[in-house]
Design a protein around this motif. Structure first.
Motif, PDB file in Angstrom:
ATOM      1  N   LEU A 180      62.080  62.344  66.150  1.00  0.00           N
ATOM      2  CA  LEU A 180      61.942  63.909  66.229  1.00  0.00           C
ATOM      3  C   LEU A 180      61.970  64.598  64.753  1.00  0.00           C
ATOM      4  CD1 LEU A 180      64.520  64.660  69.345  1.00  0.00           C
ATOM      5  CD2 LEU A 180      61.963  64.092  69.407  1.00  0.00           C
ATOM      6  N   TRP A 181      62.408  64.016  63.863  1.00  0.00           N
ATOM      7  CA  TRP A 181      62.343  64.845  62.594  1.00  0.00           C
ATOM      8  C   TRP A 181      60.977  64.654  62.143  1.00  0.00           C
ATOM      9  CZ3 TRP A 181      60.414  61.358  59.079  1.00  0.00           C
ATOM     10  CH2 TRP A 181      60.410  59.979  59.195  1.00  0.00           C
ATOM     11  N   LEU A 182      59.889  64.237  62.503  1.00  0.00           N
ATOM     12  CA  LEU A 182      58.834  64.152  61.940  1.00  0.00           C
ATOM     13  C   LEU A 182      58.021  65.378  62.345  1.00  0.00           C
ATOM     14  CD1 LEU A 182      56.933  60.765  63.068  1.00  0.00           C
ATOM     15  CD2 LEU A 182      57.480  61.541  60.618  1.00  0.00           C
ATOM     16  N   ASP A 183      58.489  66.136  63.441  1.00  0.00           N
ATOM     17  CA  ASP A 183      58.060  67.445  63.592  1.00  0.00           C
ATOM     18  C   ASP A 183      58.391  68.554  62.465  1.00  0.00           C
ATOM     19  OD1 ASP A 183      57.134  69.845  65.048  1.00  0.00           O
ATOM     20  OD2 ASP A 183      58.975  70.196  65.789  1.00  0.00           O
ATOM     21  N   ALA A 184      59.834  68.410  62.037  1.00  0.00           N
ATOM     22  CA  ALA A 184      60.282  69.381  60.940  1.00  0.00           C
ATOM     23  C   ALA A 184      59.587  68.948  59.451  1.00  0.00           C
ATOM     24  CB  ALA A 184      61.744  69.137  60.817  1.00  0.00           C
ATOM     25  N   VAL A 185      59.163  67.500  59.307  1.00  0.00           N
ATOM     26  CA  VAL A 185      58.657  67.298  57.981  1.00  0.00           C
ATOM     27  C   VAL A 185      57.318  67.636  58.172  1.00  0.00           C
ATOM     28  CG1 VAL A 185      57.676  65.198  56.846  1.00  0.00           C
ATOM     29  CG2 VAL A 185      60.198  65.102  57.804  1.00  0.00           C
ATOM     30  N   ALA A 186      56.554  67.566  59.340  1.00  0.00           N
ATOM     31  CA  ALA A 186      55.087  68.200  59.342  1.00  0.00           C
ATOM     32  C   ALA A 186      55.067  69.542  58.825  1.00  0.00           C
ATOM     33  CB  ALA A 186      54.495  67.756  60.724  1.00  0.00           C
ATOM     34  N   ALA A 187      55.986  70.464  59.482  1.00  0.00           N
ATOM     35  CA  ALA A 187      56.033  71.892  59.241  1.00  0.00           C
ATOM     36  C   ALA A 187      56.471  72.123  57.798  1.00  0.00           C
ATOM     37  CB  ALA A 187      57.263  72.521  59.825  1.00  0.00           C
ATOM     38  N   ILE A 188      57.343  71.305  57.286  1.00  0.00           N
ATOM     39  CA  ILE A 188      57.746  71.524  55.409  1.00  0.00           C
ATOM     40  C   ILE A 188      56.324  71.173  54.800  1.00  0.00           C
ATOM     41  CG2 ILE A 188      58.958  70.681  53.669  1.00  0.00           C
ATOM     42  CD1 ILE A 188      61.268  70.295  55.625  1.00  0.00           C
ATOM     43  N   ALA A 189      55.575  70.070  55.060  1.00  0.00           N
ATOM     44  CA  ALA A 189      54.459  69.747  54.346  1.00  0.00           C
ATOM     45  C   ALA A 189      53.449  70.800  54.474  1.00  0.00           C
ATOM     46  CB  ALA A 189      53.758  68.473  55.048  1.00  0.00           C
ATOM     47  N   VAL A 190      53.403  71.539  55.671  1.00  0.00           N
ATOM     48  CA  VAL A 190      52.359  72.394  55.945  1.00  0.00           C
ATOM     49  C   VAL A 190      52.836  73.617  55.009  1.00  0.00           C
ATOM     50  CG1 VAL A 190      51.808  74.411  57.594  1.00  0.00           C
ATOM     51  CG2 VAL A 190      51.600  71.855  58.211  1.00  0.00           C
ATOM     52  N   ALA A 191      53.853  73.917  55.094  1.00  0.00           N
ATOM     53  CA  ALA A 191      54.599  75.026  53.913  1.00  0.00           C
ATOM     54  C   ALA A 191      54.192  74.988  52.605  1.00  0.00           C
ATOM     55  CB  ALA A 191      56.121  75.228  54.432  1.00  0.00           C
ATOM     56  N   LEU A 192      54.409  73.598  52.094  1.00  0.00           N
ATOM     57  CA  LEU A 192      54.070  73.457  50.622  1.00  0.00           C
ATOM     58  C   LEU A 192      52.501  73.786  50.461  1.00  0.00           C
ATOM     59  CD1 LEU A 192      56.289  70.507  50.000  1.00  0.00           C
ATOM     60  CD2 LEU A 192      56.938  72.755  49.397  1.00  0.00           C
ATOM     61  N   ASN A 193      51.870  73.240  51.601  1.00  0.00           N
ATOM     62  CA  ASN A 193      50.239  73.344  51.235  1.00  0.00           C
ATOM     63  C   ASN A 193      49.855  74.638  51.065  1.00  0.00           C
ATOM     64  OD1 ASN A 193      47.472  72.461  51.304  1.00  0.00           O
ATOM     65  ND2 ASN A 193      47.546  73.188  53.337  1.00  0.00           N
ATOM     66  N   ILE A 194      50.308  75.485  52.157  1.00  0.00           N
ATOM     67  CA  ILE A 194      50.104  76.867  51.957  1.00  0.00           C
ATOM     68  C   ILE A 194      50.614  78.003  50.896  1.00  0.00           C
ATOM     69  CG2 ILE A 194      49.595  77.158  54.631  1.00  0.00           C
ATOM     70  CD1 ILE A 194      52.177  78.520  54.885  1.00  0.00           C
ATOM     71  N   LEU A 195      51.711  77.373  50.516  1.00  0.00           N
ATOM     72  CA  LEU A 195      52.338  77.891  49.248  1.00  0.00           C
ATOM     73  C   LEU A 195      51.581  77.609  48.173  1.00  0.00           C
ATOM     74  CD1 LEU A 195      55.227  79.100  48.231  1.00  0.00           C
ATOM     75  CD2 LEU A 195      56.057  76.872  47.682  1.00  0.00           C
ATOM     76  N   TRP A 196      50.841  76.718  47.690  1.00  0.00           N
ATOM     77  CA  TRP A 196      50.002  76.464  46.850  1.00  0.00           C
ATOM     78  C   TRP A 196      48.871  77.238  46.807  1.00  0.00           C
ATOM     79  CZ3 TRP A 196      49.277  74.057  42.287  1.00  0.00           C
ATOM     80  CH2 TRP A 196      47.905  73.581  41.904  1.00  0.00           C
ATOM     81  N   GLU A 197      48.294  77.352  48.291  1.00  0.00           N
ATOM     82  CA  GLU A 197      46.986  78.254  48.438  1.00  0.00           C
ATOM     83  C   GLU A 197      47.356  79.627  48.270  1.00  0.00           C
ATOM     84  OE1 GLU A 197      43.291  79.313  49.126  1.00  0.00           O
ATOM     85  OE2 GLU A 197      44.037  77.210  48.832  1.00  0.00           O
ATOM     86  N   GLY A 198      48.516  80.048  48.450  1.00  0.00           N
ATOM     87  CA  GLY A 198      49.081  81.632  48.185  1.00  0.00           C
ATOM     88  C   GLY A 198      49.071  81.899  46.803  1.00  0.00           C
ATOM     89  N   GLY A 199      49.693  80.906  45.957  1.00  0.00           N
ATOM     90  CA  GLY A 199      49.905  80.976  44.512  1.00  0.00           C
ATOM     91  C   GLY A 199      48.472  81.084  43.869  1.00  0.00           C
ATOM     92  N   HIS A 200      47.573  80.256  44.384  1.00  0.00           N
ATOM     93  CA  HIS A 200      46.156  80.095  44.106  1.00  0.00           C
ATOM     94  C   HIS A 200      45.313  81.449  44.012  1.00  0.00           C
ATOM     95  CE1 HIS A 200      42.286  78.765  42.779  1.00  0.00           C
ATOM     96  NE2 HIS A 200      41.830  78.934  43.707  1.00  0.00           N
ATOM     97  N   LEU A 201      45.500  82.276  45.308  1.00  0.00           N
ATOM     98  CA  LEU A 201      44.830  83.552  45.616  1.00  0.00           C
ATOM     99  C   LEU A 201      45.487  84.546  44.689  1.00  0.00           C
ATOM    100  CD1 LEU A 201      44.567  83.491  49.594  1.00  0.00           C
ATOM    101  CD2 LEU A 201      42.777  83.444  47.903  1.00  0.00           C
ATOM    102  N   MET A 202      46.738  84.641  44.268  1.00  0.00           N
ATOM    103  CA  MET A 202      47.483  85.564  43.573  1.00  0.00           C
ATOM    104  C   MET A 202      46.955  85.509  42.290  1.00  0.00           C
ATOM    105  SD  MET A 202      51.305  85.976  44.977  1.00  0.00           S
ATOM    106  CE  MET A 202      51.750  84.371  44.916  1.00  0.00           C
ATOM    107  N   TRP A 203      46.628  83.901  41.644  1.00  0.00           N
ATOM    108  CA  TRP A 203      46.125  83.996  40.334  1.00  0.00           C
ATOM    109  C   TRP A 203      44.557  84.481  40.352  1.00  0.00           C
ATOM    110  CZ3 TRP A 203      47.058  83.148  35.502  1.00  0.00           C
ATOM    111  CH2 TRP A 203      46.150  82.553  34.708  1.00  0.00           C
ATOM    112  N   ARG A 204      43.859  84.090  41.090  1.00  0.00           N
ATOM    113  CA  ARG A 204      42.429  84.530  41.244  1.00  0.00           C
ATOM    114  C   ARG A 204      42.361  86.147  41.311  1.00  0.00           C
ATOM    115  NH1 ARG A 204      37.675  82.601  44.423  1.00  0.00           N
ATOM    116  NH2 ARG A 204      36.875  84.220  42.971  1.00  0.00           N
ATOM    117  N   SER A 205      43.265  86.743  42.007  1.00  0.00           N
ATOM    118  CA  SER A 205      43.233  88.213  42.165  1.00  0.00           C
ATOM    119  C   SER A 205      43.684  88.847  40.860  1.00  0.00           C
ATOM    120  CB  SER A 205      44.429  88.612  43.156  1.00  0.00           C
ATOM    121  OG  SER A 205      44.277  90.133  43.105  1.00  0.00           O
TER     122      SER A 205
END
Length: 303
Positions: A180-205
């Motif tokens: 069952l913990w794989l569900d939470a791990v997948a969510a955290i991995a997703v969060a780290l990925n979009i965190l990177w993308e968010g930082g990249h968008l702010m830098w470009r702006s």
């Protein structure tokens, strides 16, 4: 198919309106998927879709402002408004990523059984297909219209697709292993990925708001065009470029014989400006005329 529509039909405004509609549809699908499964991974996916909606609405507002003509207070136009859209989207993405990590950490410590995984996976895949199709069309249109707001929204949609892929993989892992913990791990991995993308968008702006130089391929086109006018009595220097939303700007000096009449010099300059603007769509060229034996002094230490 939507990709076969004429380019003039796929304007940034129309595509952002489509993005708003798709965001509402995907929010409905992903929220339903979370409701039937009680998966924190699918909850994180649904939360990002709310960001898609807010970002598309804000991007539409900024694109509308960017299309306003130049006025006395904004003689260079309003094109930089699109950079605010990109920065705002990046900030929202970072905020959602933090919220996802918070929710997933709690579920990681206290795993709970999942329900109706089949329905949840089907709804998630359907919403991802919609986002992927729209992102593909938006990327193509962003290149044509040179719209950073449209490009940022398309990148966020792609991030949303990868988010859904990660969640689906995690849920399949739960179904196959019972961990069952794989569900939470997948969510955290997703969060780290979009965190990177968010930082990249702010830098470009931020780089756009600081008058960043034009892209390397655009600079090469400018230099190639200028080189075609080089002559033993004509030379160019102090080539400075910047970009502002959809617009590109180049300033340069053209040195010519002092015996030329003003009319001849102006006619030659017009030819160079027209060639530059033909080589680079959306370019605005400003050329200062100088005699061959005169140099401009731009690097005043007091500046």
């Amino acid at each position: 198919m939507i990709s076969l529509l004429p380019t003039h039909f796929l304007t940034p405004r129309r595509l952002l309106l489509a993005s708003i509609v798709v965001a509402i549809i995907t929010i409905t699908l992903k929220t339903l998927a979370w409701y039937v499964t009680d998966s924190v991974g699918l909850l994180s996916d649904a939360m990002e879709s709310f960001v898609n909606l807010a970002s598309a609405i804000f991007a539409l507002m900024m694109v509308t402002i960017a299309q306003r003509p130049a006025d006395n207070e904004h003689p260079y136009g309003h094109h930089k408004a699109e950079y605010f859209s990109s920065g705002f989207e990046g900030i929202l993405i970072v905020g959602v990523a933090i919220g996802i990590i918070w929710a997933a950490a709690s579920r990681l410590l206290h795993p709970q059984p999942l329900q109706e995984l089949g329905w949840g996976l089907a709804l998630s895949v359907l919403s991802s297909a919609l986002n992927g199709l729209l992102a593909w069309v938006m990327f193509s249109s962003a290149k044509v219209h040179r719209s950073i707001a449209l490009e940022a929204d398309a990148k966020h949609l792609v991030t949303d697709v990868w988010t859904s892929v990660g969640v689906v993989v995690g849920l399949i892992g739960v179904a196959l292993t019972g961990w069952l913990w794989l569900d939470a791990v997948a969510a955290i991995a997703v969060a780290l990925n979009i965190l990177w993308e968010g930082g990249h968008l702010m830098w470009r702006s931020s780089q756009g708001l600081m008058d960043e130089a034009v892209e390397p391929d655009v600079l090469r086109a400018i230099q190639k065009t200028i080189a075609s006018f080089n002559h033993e009595s004509i030379r160019f220097d102090h080539v400075i470029t910047r970009r502002s939303g959809q617009r590109r700007f180049v300033d340069l000096h053209m040195h010519m014989p002092s015996t030329w009449t003003l009319g001849r010099a102006a006619e030659f300059r017009t030819s160079v400006e027209q060639a530059l603007m033909s080589a680079v769509p959306g370019l605005r060229a400003t050329i200062q005329l100088l005699p061959s034996d005169v140099e401009a002094h731009l690097d005043d230490p007091r500046d």
